[in-house]
Design a protein around this motif. Structure first.
Motif, mmCIF file in Angstrom:
data_model
loop_
_atom_site.group_PDB
_atom_site.id
_atom_site.type_symbol
_atom_site.label_atom_id
_atom_site.label_comp_id
_atom_site.label_asym_id
_atom_site.label_seq_id
_atom_site.Cartn_x
_atom_site.Cartn_y
_atom_site.Cartn_z
ATOM 1 N N LEU A 13 0.863 -1.175 0.000
ATOM 2 C CA LEU A 13 0.000 0.000 0.000
ATOM 3 C C LEU A 13 0.900 1.225 0.000
ATOM 4 C CD1 LEU A 13 -2.697 -0.848 2.715
ATOM 5 C CD2 LEU A 13 -2.906 -1.094 0.251
ATOM 6 N N SER A 14 0.378 2.311 -0.521
ATOM 7 C CA SER A 14 1.129 3.565 -0.476
ATOM 8 C C SER A 14 1.057 4.140 0.937
ATOM 9 C CB SER A 14 0.536 4.560 -1.475
ATOM 10 O OG SER A 14 -0.751 4.982 -1.035
ATOM 11 N N GLU A 15 1.907 5.106 1.229
ATOM 12 C CA GLU A 15 1.868 5.768 2.533
ATOM 13 C C GLU A 15 0.501 6.404 2.770
ATOM 14 O OE1 GLU A 15 5.134 8.419 3.237
ATOM 15 O OE2 GLU A 15 6.605 6.912 2.656
ATOM 16 N N ALA A 16 -0.082 7.001 1.734
ATOM 17 C CA ALA A 16 -1.397 7.630 1.855
ATOM 18 C C ALA A 16 -2.481 6.596 2.170
ATOM 19 C CB ALA A 16 -1.739 8.391 0.581
ATOM 20 N N GLN A 17 -2.396 5.422 1.544
ATOM 21 C CA GLN A 17 -3.368 4.363 1.817
ATOM 22 C C GLN A 17 -3.233 3.860 3.254
ATOM 23 O OE1 GLN A 17 -2.098 2.005 -1.592
ATOM 24 N NE2 GLN A 17 -4.182 2.101 -2.428
ATOM 25 N N TRP A 18 -2.007 3.685 3.735
ATOM 26 C CA TRP A 18 -1.792 3.269 5.113
ATOM 27 C C TRP A 18 -2.322 4.328 6.076
ATOM 28 C CZ3 TRP A 18 -1.369 -1.163 7.234
ATOM 29 C CH2 TRP A 18 -0.705 -2.223 6.615
ATOM 30 N N ALA A 19 -2.107 5.601 5.765
ATOM 31 C CA ALA A 19 -2.605 6.679 6.625
ATOM 32 C C ALA A 19 -4.130 6.645 6.704
ATOM 33 C CB ALA A 19 -2.122 8.039 6.126
ATOM 34 N N THR A 20 -4.798 6.363 5.586
ATOM 35 C CA THR A 20 -6.257 6.248 5.581
ATOM 36 C C THR A 20 -6.713 5.087 6.455
ATOM 37 O OG1 THR A 20 -6.404 7.221 3.376
ATOM 38 C CG2 THR A 20 -8.279 5.891 4.101
ATOM 39 N N VAL A 21 -6.044 3.940 6.321
ATOM 40 C CA VAL A 21 -6.370 2.770 7.135
ATOM 41 C C VAL A 21 -6.162 3.097 8.617
ATOM 42 C CG1 VAL A 21 -5.631 0.414 7.720
ATOM 43 C CG2 VAL A 21 -5.878 1.093 5.322
ATOM 44 N N ALA A 22 -5.035 3.703 8.941
ATOM 45 C CA ALA A 22 -4.719 4.016 10.336
ATOM 46 C C ALA A 22 -5.676 5.056 10.912
ATOM 47 C CB ALA A 22 -3.272 4.500 10.439
ATOM 48 N N ASP A 23 -6.019 6.078 10.127
ATOM 49 C CA ASP A 23 -6.980 7.089 10.591
ATOM 50 C C ASP A 23 -8.337 6.452 10.893
ATOM 51 O OD1 ASP A 23 -5.165 9.197 10.466
ATOM 52 O OD2 ASP A 23 -5.838 9.841 8.464
ATOM 53 N N ASP A 24 -8.784 5.540 10.028
ATOM 54 C CA ASP A 24 -10.046 4.844 10.248
ATOM 55 C C ASP A 24 -9.971 3.990 11.515
ATOM 56 O OD1 ASP A 24 -12.747 3.837 9.407
ATOM 57 O OD2 ASP A 24 -11.629 1.955 9.228
ATOM 58 N N TYR A 25 -8.869 3.272 11.675
ATOM 59 C CA TYR A 25 -8.660 2.453 12.869
ATOM 60 C C TYR A 25 -8.732 3.316 14.129
ATOM 61 C CZ TYR A 25 -6.103 -0.189 16.407
ATOM 62 O OH TYR A 25 -5.733 -0.801 17.569
ATOM 63 N N MET A 26 -8.005 4.431 14.130
ATOM 64 C CA MET A 26 -7.982 5.302 15.308
ATOM 65 C C MET A 26 -9.369 5.847 15.622
ATOM 66 S SD MET A 26 -4.991 5.198 16.602
ATOM 67 C CE MET A 26 -4.920 6.620 17.679
ATOM 68 N N SER A 27 -10.098 6.225 14.607
ATOM 69 C CA SER A 27 -11.459 6.725 14.795
ATOM 70 C C SER A 27 -12.343 5.647 15.421
ATOM 71 C CB SER A 27 -12.025 7.180 13.453
ATOM 72 O OG SER A 27 -13.373 7.558 13.592
ATOM 73 N N ARG A 28 -12.243 4.440 14.903
ATOM 74 C CA ARG A 28 -13.052 3.338 15.426
ATOM 75 C C ARG A 28 -12.641 2.936 16.839
ATOM 76 N NH1 ARG A 28 -13.288 -0.849 10.530
ATOM 77 N NH2 ARG A 28 -14.665 -1.952 11.953
ATOM 78 N N MET A 29 -11.407 3.239 17.217
ATOM 79 C CA MET A 29 -10.946 2.988 18.579
ATOM 80 C C MET A 29 -11.406 4.084 19.542
ATOM 81 S SD MET A 29 -9.338 0.120 19.007
ATOM 82 C CE MET A 29 -8.509 0.402 20.562
ATOM 83 N N GLY A 30 -11.954 5.183 19.012
ATOM 84 C CA GLY A 30 -12.466 6.241 19.875
ATOM 85 C C GLY A 30 -11.595 7.482 19.960
#
Length: 79
Positions: A13-30
């Motif tokens: 994945l590109s850095e931007a794609q990983w950032a999107t995945v991580a941002d979504d994860y963090m949001s779902r974690m609260g």
């Protein structure tokens, strides 16, 4: 610090794609955008993965994020 699951060695994945995945994860974690964080991308023989380093302190009001059952929630999100 969390580690999001590794991709197989041949997938990237590109850095931007990983950032999107991580941002979504963090949001779902609260966590929200006012919790400082850093994502560290690794490419190794097992495959790409990231580590997340995050502050539990909200920079706008100084409130402390107190998660509950974080390991269980994280496992469900990653799955």
């Amino acid at each position: 610090m969390a580690q999001l699951s590794s991709l197989t060695a041949w997938r990237k994945l590109s850095e931007a794609q990983w950032a999107t995945v991580a941002d979504d994860y963090m949001s779902r974690m609260g966590f929200n955008d006012t919790h400082l964080r850093c994502y560290v991308l690794h490419n190794d023989e097992v495959g790409q993965h990231i580590h997340i380093i995050a502050s539990r302190i909200d920079i706008t009001d100084g409130k402390l994020y107190l998660g509950k059952n974080e390991n269980l929630i994280s496992t469900r999100i990653i799955s």
